[in-house]
Motif scaffolding. Structure first.
Motif, short mmCIF file in Angstrom:
data_model
loop_
_atom_site.label_atom_id
_atom_site.label_comp_id
_atom_site.label_asym_id
_atom_site.label_seq_id
_atom_site.Cartn_x
_atom_site.Cartn_y
_atom_site.Cartn_z
N ASP A 67 34.50 40.37 42.51
CA ASP A 67 34.65 40.67 41.08
C ASP A 67 36.11 40.72 40.65
OD1 ASP A 67 31.92 40.86 41.11
OD2 ASP A 67 31.85 43.05 41.10
N THR A 68 37.00 41.21 41.53
CA THR A 68 38.42 41.31 41.17
C THR A 68 39.20 40.08 41.58
OG1 THR A 68 38.33 43.72 41.36
CG2 THR A 68 40.51 42.68 41.46
N TRP A 69 39.09 39.67 42.84
CA TRP A 69 39.88 38.54 43.33
C TRP A 69 39.27 37.18 43.02
CZ3 TRP A 69 41.14 40.49 48.98
CH2 TRP A 69 42.04 41.57 48.90
N GLY A 70 38.00 37.17 42.65
CA GLY A 70 37.37 35.90 42.30
C GLY A 70 36.94 35.05 43.48
N PHE A 71 36.76 35.65 44.65
CA PHE A 71 36.33 34.90 45.82
C PHE A 71 34.93 34.34 45.61
CE2 PHE A 71 34.19 35.06 50.06
CZ PHE A 71 34.93 34.06 50.69
N GLU A 72 34.74 33.05 45.95
CA GLU A 72 33.46 32.39 45.72
C GLU A 72 32.80 31.89 46.99
OE1 GLU A 72 34.24 29.33 42.88
OE2 GLU A 72 34.37 30.73 41.18
N GLY A 73 33.42 32.15 48.14
CA GLY A 73 32.88 31.63 49.39
C GLY A 73 31.85 32.54 50.01
#
Length: 797
Positions: free
Chosen positions: A285-291
Motif C-alpha cells: 500500500d505504501t511502497w507500491g510493490f506489485e510482485g
C-alpha cells in the motif's frame, strides 16, 4: 465449486494465452476459469531434484516434510519447482533436460497448460554443480562498486535462464547488526546505504537477464537477539525504519524487484510471515510493490510450530495469506489440503486466494509462461538432440572463462588491506612460510550457499565441479622462484595445538610468514560461518589466535590473511603483524586475487563493509552508533573498532584538497553542491574510494554520529588528479521522526568527505532552511558524483 468458464476466447487462443492482450485482462480471465483446487495449486511449490540421466525430476524428501505425490498434485497444476538444480549434483545439460521434461509433464497434466516457475539459490552465483562460485555478498560490499555487481548478477542470471530457471533467491538485504550472527557472510555490510545501493544493482543485473530477484529477509532477520539464527528480534520502529527497511525500499522503488521473501523472525511478538502491516500495509500500500511475497522455507508452518500463533496448519495458512504471503515454499504443507479444508469450511475467504493468485499469474505472464507460444526448451538445449541424453553430458558450461574473469575482478576489488608496515608488497622473498588451516583447502574461498559447501558436502564422492586453487597453489604460481614451506599449525576449529611448535620452527627459518586463518563455511553448526553457525564471541575459531600469537613471537614478519565470513578480533596482530589482508570468502578466483595483492601485481582497493572489532566481546556494535554508543568513562567496555567501516589501504597515496562549496545553504527540499580534488601522489596507479558521511549535530530524535550517504571510486594513474563534484539532495538528511513519518528538518549539517568512517579528509558545514518537510518512498536516494581529469597546467577550480 463449479468454475466459471464463460470467458471470451478466440477459436485458436484463449484470452489468457494471448500475448497481445493486456496482462490484467488475461489474468482475470484465467482466474475466472479456474476451480478452487486449481487456484491453490498455483500458490505452492514442490521441492525436487533434477535427474542426472535427463529424466524427469524426483520429489526431494526433506526431514521436515512428508513425501509428495506428484501424480496426485499435477492435474490441478503447480506453482513452483524448488531447486531442481540445487538439490543434488547434476550435469547442467542433463539437469536442463530433466527440467524440460518435467515442465512438459506439468503443462500436459493441467487443463490450462500452465508451467511451473523454477527457482534456485544464487547468493554467490548460480548454486548448482559446475557453476562459477563468485565472492559472497560481504565481498560485494567491500568493492563499493555497484556497476561491477550489476555485471556479475547479469552473468548469473544469464546462466540460470539458459537452463530454464526463472527466479533467484537473492539478494540478502539484511543489514549487519551483530557480527556474531552466522549469516553475516550473506549480507552486504553494516550500513543501509551500502547494502541498498549494492543490492539494488544486483536486482537490476539479475532482472536484465530475465530472472526474478527475490529480496530477503523481510524484515529484521539480522537483528536477532545475541546474534542467534532464527531468534526473536527486539528493536523499536525507528531502528527498523531507518536501518533495516531502506535497502528493501531502494531495491523495490529503483530496482523494480518483483519478489520478496518474508523473514523467519518475529519483531515485538509479530512474526513477519503474519505481519499484515509489513507485508501489505508498508510493502504494497505504501511502497507500491506489485510482485509476489514468497515464504522462507517452511516459514508458514513455523507460525504453528515455532511462533505459536496458529493452532493448526489451516490457521497458519490463513494468517500468512491474510498478511500478504502469496507462495508457500519450499514444498506444499499448509497451502494444500489444510487450506482447501479451511476454504470449504468458510474459515478462509476465497478473495484471499484470488488476491495471491493474481500476483502469481501476473508474474508468470510477465515471464512469458502463459503465452501460447511458450517454448519449454531452454537456450542451452536449443538445437541439441534431446532424444539422446548421453551426448548432452558436458555440453553446457556454467563456469566459463568470462565468468572466471568477472569473479577475479570482484575478488581483486574486494580484498582489503587493513594494515601494512611496508612488508607488502613482497619483494621476491627467498623463503615464505605458508602456515594455517586455510592454506591448503580449496573450499576455504567458498561461502555457505556455494554449491560445494551447501550441497556437495553431502556427496563426498562427487568432485567439486569447479577448479578451486588453494592459497598454496596461488602463491606457488605468484612466486615461482621462492622456496615455499607449508605447515597447517592448527585446524579451523578443532582446537589442536600440537602443530604449533612445527609452525614456529618453520616461521623462524623463513624470510616472511603468510598465515592463512579464518572460517569454514557450513550449515547449522557444521562450519564456523554460515546459516546456523553463530559465534559466542568474535575470537578466531579454535586455536587460531594461539597460533597467530606464537608466530608473532618468532620475530619473522607475519602477514595475516583472513579467508572468513565475518570480521574477527585479531588481538596482538592489530599492532604487531607486518600486514593484515582481509578477504571475505572471495570465490573461485579468490586465492589468485590474494596472491596478487601480496606480490603487488594488484593494488588493493577494497574497503571494509563491516567494522573489525578490537576486542572479542562488546557485541552488538556497528559504526552507526549514536553518542551514547561510543566509548566513555562510565563503562568498562570500549566498543571502538580496530579497523572501522570503510577502512582500506593502498600501495599508493592520495591527497584530497581544494574543497569548494557551491551551495552551502538550501531549503529542506533543495540540494547542496561540493567540489574537491583527489590526487594520486604515489608512484603507481590506484583507486581511492571517496565516502560521503552525514553528521547531524542536533535532531528531534537521537541520530547516529554519522552515516554513509554516498560514495564513488576514483581511479587515478600515478600523478593524476581528478576534480570530483557531488550534489547532495536534502532528502538524504531525512530520518524517521517522533510521529513515525520520515522528515527533513532545518538546521546545520556537516558533510564529511572521507576515506573511511574515521578518516574525514574534508568537511563542509551546510545549512537547511525553511519548514520541516515530510518525504516518502519517492524521495531521492543518492548523491550525484561527477569526475573530470584535472590537467597538470589547469587550476583545480
Amino acid at each position: 465449486m463449479t468454475a466459471n468458464v464463460a470467458v471470451e476466447t478466440t477459436p485458436e487462443v484463449p484470452v489468457w494465452n494471448d500475448p497481445t492482450q493486456d496482462i490484467g485482462t488475461r489474468v482475470s480471465a484465467l482466474i475466472d476459469a479456474m476451480t478452487l483446487e486449481e487456484k491453490t495449486a498455483q500458490l505452492y511449490g514442490v521441492w525436487v531434484g533434477a535427474s542426472d540421466e535427463g529424466g524427469e525430476v524426483a520429489p526431494h524428501q526433506h526431514d521436515m516434510e512428508e513425501a509428495v505425490d506428484l501424480d496426485a498434485l499435477l492435474p490441478a497444476g503447480l506453482g513452483q519447482l524448488t531447486r531442481p538444480f540445487g538439490t543434488a549434483p547434476v550435469d547442467p545439460a542433463l539437469g536442463a533436460l530433466s527440467l524440460l521434461r518435467t515442465q512438459n509433464r506439468i503443462t500436459a497434466a493441467n487443463r490450462f497448460g500452465i508451467p511451473a516457475l523454477a527457482h534456485e539459490e544464487c547468493l554467490a552465483g548460480f548454486a548448482t554443480w559446475g557453476a562459477t562460485a563468485y565472492p559472497v555478498p560481504l565481498s560485494w560490499g567491500a568493492t563499493f562498486d555497484p556497476d561491477l555487481i550489476r555485471r556479475m548478477a547479469a552473468a548469473i542470471g544469464r546462466d540460470m535462464r539458459s537452463v530454464g530457471v526463472h527466479q533467484g533467491l537473492a539478494p540478502v538485504l539484511d543489514v549487519v547488526r551483530d557480527a556474531r550472527w552466522g549469516r553475516v557472510e550473506e549480507t552486504i555490510g553494516e550500513d543501509p546505504y551500502l547494502v541498498g545501493s549494492i543490492g539494488t544493482a544486483y536486482v537490476q543485473g539479475l532482472g536484465s537477464a530475465g530472472v526474478v530477484a527475490t529480496l530477503k529477509h523481510f524484515a529484521g532477520y539480522s537483528a536477532s537477539r545475541a546474534g542467534r539464527n532464527l531468534a526473536p528480534v527486539g528493536m523499536g520502529p525507528r531502528e527498523r525504519a531507518d536501518v533495516l527497511l531502506p535497502p528493501f525500499e531502494m531495491a523495490i522503488v529503483e530496482g523494480g524487484a518483483d519478489s520478496v521473501m518474508h523473514a523467519y523472525t518475529d519483531t515485538d511478538g509479530i512474526p513477519s510471515a503474519a505481519d499484515e502491516d509489513l507485508l501489505t500495509g508498508l510493502l504494497r500500500d505504501t511502497w507500491g510493490f506489485e510482485g509476489t511475497v514468497v515464504a522462507d522455507y517452511f516459514g508458514i508452518a513455523f507460525l504453528k510450530t515455532l511462533h505459536g500463533i496458529a493452532g493448526d496448519w489451516a490457521e497458519a495458512a490463513a494468517a500468512a495469506l491474510r498478511a500478504g504471503v502469496d507462495v508457500e515454499l519450499p514444498t506444499v504443507k499448509t497451502f494444500g489440503a489444510p487450506l482447501a479444508e479451511a476454504l470449504a469450511a468458510g474459515r478462509v475467504p476465497e478473495a484471499l486466494i484470488d488476491r495471491a493468485l493474481r500476483r502469481v499469474l501476473t508474474q508468470k505472464a510477465r515471464l512469458g509462461l502463459l503465452d501460447a507460444g511458450w517454448d519449454p526448451v531452454p537456450a542451452a538445449l536449443r538445437g541439441a538432440d534431446l532424444d539422446d541424453p548421453g551426448i548432452l553430458r558436458g555440453t553446457v558450461d556454467l563456469d566459463t572463462e568470462a565468468n572466471r574473469e568477472l569473479a577475479r575482478t570482484i575478488a581483486e576489488e574486494a580484498v582489503v588491506l587493513l594494515t601494512n608496515d611496508g612488508t607488502l608488497p613482497l619483494a621476491r622473498p627467498r623463503r615464505i612460510a605458508l602456515i594455517g588451516p586455510n592454506a591448503t583447502v580449496g573450499t576455504a574461498v567458498l561461502g555457505c550457499y556455494s554449491f560445494p559447501q551447501h550441497v556437495g558436502v553431502h556427496h563426498p564422492g562427487t568432485p567439486a565441479g569447479i577448479e578451486l586453487p588453494t592459497l598454496e597453489d596461488a602463491l606457488r604460481r605468484e612466486f615461482p622462484d621462492t622456496e615455499l614451506t607449508v605447515v597447517q599449525g592448527t585446524g579451523v576449529d578443532d582446537g589442536d595445538v600440537f602443530g604449533i611448535a612445527e609452525a614456529v620452527d618453520t616461521a623462524r627459518q623463513a624470510d616472511v610468514v603468510v598465515v592463512a586463518l579464518g572460517d569454514r563455511a557450513g550449515l547449522f553448526g557444521r562450519g564456523t560461518s554460515g546459516e546456523g553457525c553463530d559465534a559466542e564471541s568474535l575470537a578466531l575459531p579454535g586455536a587460531q589466535q594461539r597460533l597467530l600469537d606464537a608466530l608473532l613471537d618468532t620475530g619473522t614478519p607475519v602477514v595475516t590473511v583472513l579467508l572468513a565470513g565475518r570480521p574477527y578480533a585479531l588481538g596482538r596482530a592489530v599492532d604487531e603483524a607486518a600486514a593484515i589482508v582481509q578477504s571475505f570468502f572471495p570465490g573461485v578466483e579468490g586465492t589468485s586475487a590474494i596472491a596478487g595483492v601480496l606480490s603487488g601485481r594488484t593494488n588493493p582497493s577494497g574497503r571494509l563493509p563491516v567494522s573489525v572489532p578490537r576486542d572479542t566481546g562488546g557485541q552488538p556494535a556497528t559504526y552507526l552508533g549514536a553518542r551514547l554508543a561510543q566509548a566513555s568513562d562510565v563503562s568498562s567496555i570500549d566498543p571502538t573498532a580496530a579497523f572501522v567501516f570503510g577502512h582500506g589501504l593502498s600501495y599508493t597515496s592520495f591527497d584530497w584538497g581544494e574543497l569548494t562549496v557551491g551551495r552551502a545553504e538550501a531549503d529542506t527540499g533543495g540540494e547542496f553542491s561540493l567540489a574537491f580534488t583527489v590526487r594520486n601522489t604515489g608512484e603507481r596507479s590506484g583507486t581511492e574510494v571517496v565516502q560521503l558521511y552525514l553528521h547531524d549535530p542536533v535532531a528531534s530524535v537521537v541520530q547516529p554520529v554519522q552515516r554513509l550517504i554516498g560514495y564513488t571510486r576514483v581511479r587515478l594513474a600515478a600523478g593524476e588528479a581528478r576534480r570530483v563534484r557531488v550534489t547532495v539532495p536534502a532528502d538524504l538528511a531525512s530520518f524517521t521522526g517522533r510521529d513515525g513519518r520520515r522528515v527533513v528538518e532545518p538546521g546545520e549539517l556537516r558533510l564529511r568527505l572521507a576515506a573511511s568512517s574515521a578518516d574525514a579528509r574534508l568537511t563542509a558545514t551546510v545549512t537547511l532552511t525553511g519548514p520541516e518537510r515530510h518525504v516518502d518512498h519517492t524521495r531521492r536516494f543518492h548523491a550525484r558524483f561527477e569526475q573530470e581529469t584535472v590537467r597538470p597546467a589547469d587550476p583545480a577550480v
